[in-house]
Design an enzyme around this catalytic site. Sequence first.
Site, PDB file in Angstrom:
ATOM      1  N   ASP A  23       0.982  -1.197  -0.207  1.00  0.00           N
ATOM      2  CA  ASP A  23      -0.489   0.383   0.015  1.00  0.00           C
ATOM      3  C   ASP A  23       1.075   1.333   0.048  1.00  0.00           C
ATOM      4  O   ASP A  23       2.001   0.997   0.161  1.00  0.00           O
ATOM      5  CB  ASP A  23      -0.737   0.118   1.306  1.00  0.00           C
ATOM      6  CG  ASP A  23      -2.032   1.434   1.191  1.00  0.00           C
ATOM      7  OD1 ASP A  23      -2.450   1.734   0.397  1.00  0.00           O
ATOM      8  OD2 ASP A  23      -2.016   1.611   2.783  1.00  0.00           O
ATOM      9  N   ASP A  25      -0.075   5.682   1.360  1.00  0.00           N
ATOM     10  CA  ASP A  25      -0.925   5.522   2.359  1.00  0.00           C
ATOM     11  C   ASP A  25      -0.229   5.695   3.767  1.00  0.00           C
ATOM     12  O   ASP A  25      -1.599   4.621   4.054  1.00  0.00           O
ATOM     13  CB  ASP A  25      -1.240   7.182   2.106  1.00  0.00           C
ATOM     14  CG  ASP A  25      -1.179   7.572   0.720  1.00  0.00           C
ATOM     15  OD1 ASP A  25      -0.713   8.660   0.985  1.00  0.00           O
ATOM     16  OD2 ASP A  25      -2.167   7.984  -0.403  1.00  0.00           O
ATOM     17  N   ASP A 201      -2.133  -0.477   5.667  1.00  0.00           N
ATOM     18  CA  ASP A 201      -2.597   0.163   7.132  1.00  0.00           C
ATOM     19  C   ASP A 201      -4.174   0.110   7.118  1.00  0.00           C
ATOM     20  O   ASP A 201      -4.173   0.464   8.459  1.00  0.00           O
ATOM     21  CB  ASP A 201      -2.095   1.500   7.438  1.00  0.00           C
ATOM     22  CG  ASP A 201      -2.412   2.540   6.608  1.00  0.00           C
ATOM     23  OD1 ASP A 201      -2.475   2.218   5.502  1.00  0.00           O
ATOM     24  OD2 ASP A 201      -2.624   3.412   6.803  1.00  0.00           O
TER      25      ASP A 201
END
Length: 262
Positions: A23, A25, A201
């Site tokens: 991922d 960000d 996240d």
Amino acid sequence: MFMRSGFKALQCLSATTTALYLDFDGTLADIVAHPDGVCIEPATLKNLARLYRSLDGAFAIVTGRDIATLDRFLAPHVFPVSGVHGFEMRSSDGQIRTLTADRQALAGIEDTLASFVETHDGLLLERKPGSLALHYRQRPDLVEACRRIIKTAIGETGSLQVLDGKMVIEVKAHGGNKGKAITAFLDAGPFQLRRPVFIGDDVTDEAAFEAVNARHGISIKVGAGHTKARYRLRDASHVRSWLGALADQLDCQQEHEQLEQS
């Protein structure tokens, strides 16, 4: 539930059997006040390039960002990417493919959301191919108001889906997600027959964790919170350290193999 450190997973990884997905960000990059304020350090870019090379191209970014924006942050490197939560995908051959999207339905709510942003300081409406993202990073007090305006704007439009992420609510007009994107990568090119590893996240990464677990891969959650992932890293700085450690490990493996063959 006790979760193992993501650093424990390193011992399971090799250059010839691993497919790595990241991922962006909150994982590779820190969450910042404005989405355009992200900066990737040269050392991290170098490690990404090392991993791409060591894994023979079995490396991809799987993100909510669109591909064009991501490329600016990772320049001069150009990696395989799934963007906008699975809407667009650049495969190893460089071709970009997109899913079908109800662009008319998305356009139908854009003015409403834009007007809402104009009358509330600190909000940002990000327009992406196949989706609209309402960011409230600078106005967390407005989260419920953002949810209400999106719910009102969508109404009975069945082709639009809402993704509630970190300091952002996204409305997507397609049926993709990060789990489907990883599965598509695994079925083609250098990713085939490899063990998937995904680090993410956010709530939007849970579909990817589920897909990776189904393939007996390694799923790593960044930060706190309930998750389907089986490993955890504390924050994005730990992810960057983990990537550096993996790049070093794979380089050592390859050097050892070369010595054995000589």
